[in-house]
Design a protein around this motif. Structure first.
Motif, PDB file in Angstrom:
ATOM      1  N   ARG A 157       0.823  -1.205   0.000  1.00  9.30           N
ATOM      2  CA  ARG A 157       0.000   0.000   0.000  1.00  9.30           C
ATOM      3  C   ARG A 157       0.864   1.265   0.000  1.00  9.30           C
ATOM      4  O   ARG A 157       0.517   2.269  -0.649  1.00  9.30           O
ATOM      5  CB  ARG A 157      -0.917  -0.008   1.225  1.00  9.30           C
ATOM      6  CG  ARG A 157      -1.969   1.086   1.264  1.00  9.30           C
ATOM      7  CD  ARG A 157      -2.927   0.980   0.092  1.00  9.30           C
ATOM      8  NE  ARG A 157      -2.535   1.873  -1.016  1.00  9.30           N
ATOM      9  CZ  ARG A 157      -2.838   1.646  -2.276  1.00  9.30           C
ATOM     10  NH1 ARG A 157      -3.497   0.558  -2.629  1.00  9.30           N
ATOM     11  NH2 ARG A 157      -2.450   2.482  -3.226  1.00  9.30           N
ATOM     12  N   THR A 158       1.997   1.221   0.677  1.00  7.22           N
ATOM     13  CA  THR A 158       2.890   2.375   0.712  1.00  7.22           C
ATOM     14  C   THR A 158       3.413   2.698  -0.681  1.00  7.22           C
ATOM     15  O   THR A 158       3.462   3.866  -1.088  1.00  7.22           O
ATOM     16  CB  THR A 158       4.068   2.116   1.670  1.00  7.22           C
ATOM     17  OG1 THR A 158       3.550   1.936   3.003  1.00  7.22           O
ATOM     18  CG2 THR A 158       5.046   3.266   1.655  1.00  7.22           C
ATOM     19  N   TRP A 159       3.807   1.659  -1.435  1.00  6.95           N
ATOM     20  CA  TRP A 159       4.279   1.884  -2.799  1.00  6.95           C
ATOM     21  C   TRP A 159       3.173   2.503  -3.647  1.00  6.95           C
ATOM     22  O   TRP A 159       3.403   3.427  -4.426  1.00  6.95           O
ATOM     23  CB  TRP A 159       4.759   0.567  -3.415  1.00  6.95           C
ATOM     24  CG  TRP A 159       6.199   0.273  -3.142  1.00  6.95           C
ATOM     25  CD1 TRP A 159       6.787   0.102  -1.924  1.00  6.95           C
ATOM     26  CD2 TRP A 159       7.229   0.111  -4.114  1.00  6.95           C
ATOM     27  NE1 TRP A 159       8.114  -0.173  -2.073  1.00  6.95           N
ATOM     28  CE2 TRP A 159       8.421  -0.175  -3.402  1.00  6.95           C
ATOM     29  CE3 TRP A 159       7.272   0.149  -5.498  1.00  6.95           C
ATOM     30  CZ2 TRP A 159       9.641  -0.381  -4.054  1.00  6.95           C
ATOM     31  CZ3 TRP A 159       8.475  -0.076  -6.144  1.00  6.95           C
ATOM     32  CH2 TRP A 159       9.650  -0.338  -5.435  1.00  6.95           C
ATOM     33  N   GLY A 160       1.963   1.998  -3.512  1.00  7.51           N
ATOM     34  CA  GLY A 160       0.852   2.552  -4.276  1.00  7.51           C
ATOM     35  C   GLY A 160       0.578   3.996  -3.917  1.00  7.51           C
ATOM     36  O   GLY A 160       0.361   4.842  -4.801  1.00  7.51           O
ATOM     37  N   ASP A 161       0.593   4.305  -2.624  1.00  3.57           N
ATOM     38  CA  ASP A 161       0.330   5.675  -2.192  1.00  3.57           C
ATOM     39  C   ASP A 161       1.430   6.625  -2.647  1.00  3.57           C
ATOM     40  O   ASP A 161       1.152   7.766  -3.050  1.00  3.57           O
ATOM     41  CB  ASP A 161       0.202   5.719  -0.662  1.00  3.57           C
ATOM     42  CG  ASP A 161      -1.064   5.032  -0.170  1.00  3.57           C
ATOM     43  OD1 ASP A 161      -1.988   4.804  -0.989  1.00  3.57           O
ATOM     44  OD2 ASP A 161      -1.121   4.698   1.032  1.00  3.57           O
TER      45      ASP A 161
END
Length: 432
Positions: free
Chosen positions: A60-64
């Motif tokens: 999720r961090t990469w996506g955000d």
């Protein structure tokens, strides 16, 4: 009715039977060595995250972070199209697909790295990191937050790090078993393979683990990283990579090109180490030919030019990454590596543009083939196989949806898979 033609032959049936008997070993060898593509989804990229940096929130961090970069440097379809040179009719569909993908499934394939990205650590620290990776991956698959494919890259089978690599793999796989078993999307990566014997040794290692846990033989597969010149050309002039595929005994799932290790091995200066260097093209072409028909897929490497800093620098890095990805796709390298969250917007933009801009033509050609209608191109069964494979890849990554494919072709996914499935000897039959 017209006059019935007289049919005559000269050879006795025994001739055909004798030839078939003589070729039976060849038939069996072809079936064993060249089973064809497995027909499963191939991720468009692999993301490597160091073992000490991997957390439950990494995906999720990469996506955000990728979404934040889009917001900062290409906040709408027109701005991204201007950076990448997208056609007007593709700008909005591609941009919308990219944002939706980053929100829904930012990473398709994640490898927790215990090799170059991790570095030497005390044994207890690496043990703990490998156990944590197993626990987090098991939890992600259990709660539905996992990427489609996840696993680890262990250290290689060279003497200096062999024992450490074997132990890390053992800790990781044992942790998965204790957490409920091996997930379907599990992928293992064996780096810096130079000799086919190292592949054979890894096969023995996986066999031993399967026996200890009562797993089906062959349950564990792995990717082979091609990072040395010796992996392409052996001292006797033969293609080592072809030997590696056979040494894997059906367990090899992919060949991954290592851009920087391979380039350095050949003495390419750092400024020129890139996926479009002639040395890289040669290595990947050998990999591609060696893997063709075996069911082993070829994966491109990465770029180390990161989209960070002011907008101008981010745009330059995006254009480079987009161009390299499009170049790879046109050469049938459908997967690559991404090293930074800022790479995934242009990875998906390149992939979505590739499938969307050719969608209508591919759909029309496959429809004509399926219904034996006329057209300005006469396609053969092998081309229909390629066309259906193209549409299936577009569906798998999210560039296309099955409703629009069905609307233009009248075909279901099962129809597409039937056209994509035939092996070499079955293509003529599929055209009947």
């Amino acid at each position: 009715m017209g006059q019935q033609e007289k049919v005559s032959t000269s050879l006795a049936g025994a001739v055909s039977e004798e030839i078939s008997a003589s070729l039976a070993p060849v038939d069996a060898e072809l079936e064993r060595r060249y089973p064809g593509d497995p027909g499963t989804r191939q991720p468009v990229h692999t993301v490597y995250v160091p073992g000490d940096a991997f957390t439950a929130g990494t995906l999720r961090t990469w996506g955000d972070q990728a979404l934040a970069l889009l917001d900062a440097h290409a906040p709408d379809a027109a701005s991204l199209a201007a950076v990448l040179g997208l056609a007007d009719d593709l700008a909005e569909p591609v941009y919308s697909c990219v944002r939706a993908k980053l929100e829904r499934e930012p990473i398709e394939d994640l490898r927790v790295d215990f090799e170059d990205g991790y570095g030497p650590r005390p044994d207890a620290e690496e043990d703990a990191a490998a156990a944590r990776a197993a626990r987090l991956i098991a939890e992600a698959y259990r709660d539905g937050t996992a990427a489609p494919y996840m696993g680890i890259r262990m250290k290689c089978m060279e003497a200096a790090v062999r024992d450490r690599g074997i132990r890390t793999l053992d800790v990781f796989l044992t942790g998965l078993m204790e957490a409920g078993g091996l997930p379907d999307g599990l992928v293992l990566t064996l780096p810096k393979v130079t000799y086919a014997e190292q592949v054979s040794a890894f096969v023995r290692l996986l066999e031993a683990f399967e026996k200890v846990h009562g797993l089906d033989a062959g349950r564990l597969g792995f990717e082979i990283q091609i990072e040395t010149s010796q992996a392409i050309l052996a001292t006797d002039g033969t293609a080592t990579v072809a030997r590696m595929i056979q040494a894997a005994e059906g367990r090899a799932t992919g060949l991954h090109y290592g851009t920087f290790d391979y380039s350095a091995c050949l003495g390419v200066s750092a400024a020129h180490q890139a996926g479009d260097h002639p040395a890289a093209d040669h290595a990947k072409a050998v990999m591609q030919v060696a893997a063709a028909g075996t069911g082993v897929r070829v994966c491109d490497g990465s770029t180390n030019v990161l989209p960070v800093g002011p907008t101008e620098k981010v745009h330059d890095a995006w254009r480079l990454h987009y161009g390299l990805t499009r170049r790879a796709l046109s050469r049938a390298y459908y997967q690559g590596w991404d090293m930074h969250p800022g790479h995934i917007p242009t990875r998906y933009a390149a992939v979505f543009a590739f499938y969307r801009e050719g969608f209508e033509q591919a759909a029309a050609r496959l429809t004509r083939y399926a219904h034996r209608a006329g057209g300005d191109v006469m396609d053969e069964p092998a081309t229909a196989k390629a066309l259906s494979g193209y549409l299936l890849r577009g569906l798998d990554c999210g560039a296309l949806d099955i409703a629009e494919v069905a609307r233009l072709t009248g075909l279901t996914r099962a129809d597409l898979e039937s056209f994509a499935a035939p092996r070499r000897g079955d293509l003529t039959a599929s055209a009947q």
